[in-house]
Design an enzyme around this catalytic site. Structure first.
Site, mmCIF file in Angstrom:
data_model
loop_
_atom_site.group_PDB
_atom_site.id
_atom_site.type_symbol
_atom_site.label_atom_id
_atom_site.label_comp_id
_atom_site.label_asym_id
_atom_site.label_seq_id
_atom_site.Cartn_x
_atom_site.Cartn_y
_atom_site.Cartn_z
ATOM 1 N N ASP A 70 0.833 -1.199 0.000
ATOM 2 C CA ASP A 70 0.000 0.000 0.000
ATOM 3 C C ASP A 70 0.869 1.251 0.000
ATOM 4 O OD1 ASP A 70 -2.949 0.805 0.244
ATOM 5 O OD2 ASP A 70 -1.920 2.171 1.613
HETATM 6 C C1 LIG Z 1 2.692 8.974 -5.254
HETATM 7 C C2 LIG Z 1 2.371 7.994 -6.329
HETATM 8 C C3 LIG Z 1 1.382 7.055 -6.206
HETATM 9 N N1 LIG Z 1 1.131 6.156 -7.209
HETATM 10 C C4 LIG Z 1 0.136 5.088 -7.110
HETATM 11 C C5 LIG Z 1 0.717 3.781 -6.588
HETATM 12 C C6 LIG Z 1 -0.475 3.035 -6.112
HETATM 13 O O1 LIG Z 1 -0.914 2.165 -7.137
HETATM 14 C C7 LIG Z 1 -1.478 4.121 -5.841
HETATM 15 C C8 LIG Z 1 -1.788 4.087 -4.404
HETATM 16 O O2 LIG Z 1 -2.832 3.190 -4.169
HETATM 17 P P1 LIG Z 1 -2.703 1.775 -3.485
HETATM 18 O O3 LIG Z 1 -3.986 1.558 -2.725
HETATM 19 O O4 LIG Z 1 -1.421 1.636 -2.740
HETATM 20 O O5 LIG Z 1 -2.631 0.748 -4.698
HETATM 21 P P2 LIG Z 1 -3.662 0.426 -5.853
HETATM 22 O O6 LIG Z 1 -5.071 0.738 -5.441
HETATM 23 O O7 LIG Z 1 -3.169 1.081 -7.122
HETATM 24 O O8 LIG Z 1 -3.482 -1.131 -6.053
HETATM 25 P P3 LIG Z 1 -3.754 -2.351 -5.008
HETATM 26 O O9 LIG Z 1 -4.342 -1.787 -3.746
HETATM 27 O O10 LIG Z 1 -4.698 -3.267 -5.719
HETATM 28 O O11 LIG Z 1 -2.390 -2.957 -4.814
HETATM 29 O O12 LIG Z 1 -0.904 5.370 -6.251
HETATM 30 C C9 LIG Z 1 1.846 6.175 -8.377
HETATM 31 O O13 LIG Z 1 1.618 5.372 -9.281
HETATM 32 N N2 LIG Z 1 2.837 7.100 -8.519
HETATM 33 C C10 LIG Z 1 3.147 8.007 -7.558
HETATM 34 O O14 LIG Z 1 4.076 8.816 -7.756
#
Ligand SMILES: Cc1cn([C@H]2C[C@H](O)[C@@H](COP(=O)(O)OP(=O)(O)OP(=O)(O)O)O2)c(=O)[nH]c1=O
Length: 199
Positions: A70
């Site tokens: 996460d």
């Molecule tokens: C800060 C930042 C976040 N993010 C993304 C990463 C994560 O996928 C998302 C945060 O949400 P998460 O809830 O961590 O992940 P998700 O919903 O995409 O996938 P899952 O829970 O099924 O594993 O934001 C980026 O892609 N780049 C960035 O620079």
């Protein structure tokens, strides 16, 4: 070799694991991501990563290891999740403008008997973002599903003036720490596999 399952719907986490040469099977394990009242950001991301791993484990044959992760953005101790609409995204980008914030990513592994988790913090500094620029960025579609409303691996890179810590953790998975944890569960990545140098 132990089979790895990735409990994630995130294409970024799939790309990151593929980058370090670990074969895996994706399992879907949606969980409630609501923070608990007064929950500290590091405790929140670690709890969610663990919950994703445990939820994913229920979708396996019980013989492998499951990875959940996460990511959240933290500004002045406050959790900035994924913006629900344009107003929220514009407010987040305005708050992040010309400031430093932390990106916390937790990784959790479980094989049904043993569970481990780790939280990695990276400091990111943004240059000034004008309101017009934030509007154009929202229109690109990129901020919508991203914690903090930006993607360092995408168009949002232009806002990043400095980073201290793990780039891959900001994208969604701290690769150095993840590789170490996977090895503990008998899932080596490329540099740990016997004979990989000859391939
Ligand atoms: C800060 C930042 C976040 N993010 C993304 C990463 C994560 O996928 C998302 C945060 O949400 P998460 O809830 O961590 O992940 P998700 O919903 O995409 O996938 P899952 O829970 O099924 O594993 O934001 C980026 O892609 N780049 C960035 O620079």
């Amino acid at each position: 070799m132990t089979q790895l399952y990735l409990a994630s719907g995130s294409p970024r986490r799939r790309e990151l694991l593929t980058q370090i040469g670990v074969p895996f099977i994706v399992v879907s394990a949606p969980i409630d991501e609501t923070p608990m009242p007064d929950e500290a950001p590091a405790a929140y991301v670690e709890r969610l990563a663990q919950a994703k791993a445990v939820a994913g484990f229920a979708h396996t044959d019980g013989a492998g290891v499951v990875l959940g992760a996460d990511t959240t953005v933290v500004l002045d101790g406050q959790i900035l999740g994924k913006p629900e609409n344009r107003e929220q995204a514009l407010a987040m980008l305005g708050d992040l403008s010309k400031r430093e914030h932390q990106v916390l990513t937790a990784v959790a592994l479980t094989d049904g008997r043993r569970s481990v988790s780790r939280c990695v913090s990276t400091t990111v500094r943004f240059r000034t973002i004008s309101f017009e620029e934030a509007l154009r960025y929202w229109d690109s579609g990129e901020p919508a599903d991203k914690a903090g409303g930006y993607a360092i691996q995408g168009l949002g890179a232009v806002f990043v003036s400095a980073i201290d810590g793990s780039y891959s953790a900001v994208v969604g998975l701290p690769l150095s720490e993840t590789a170490e944890m996977l090895e503990q569960f008998g899932v080596p990545c490329w540099q740990l596999q016997e004979g990989s140098a000859q391939r």
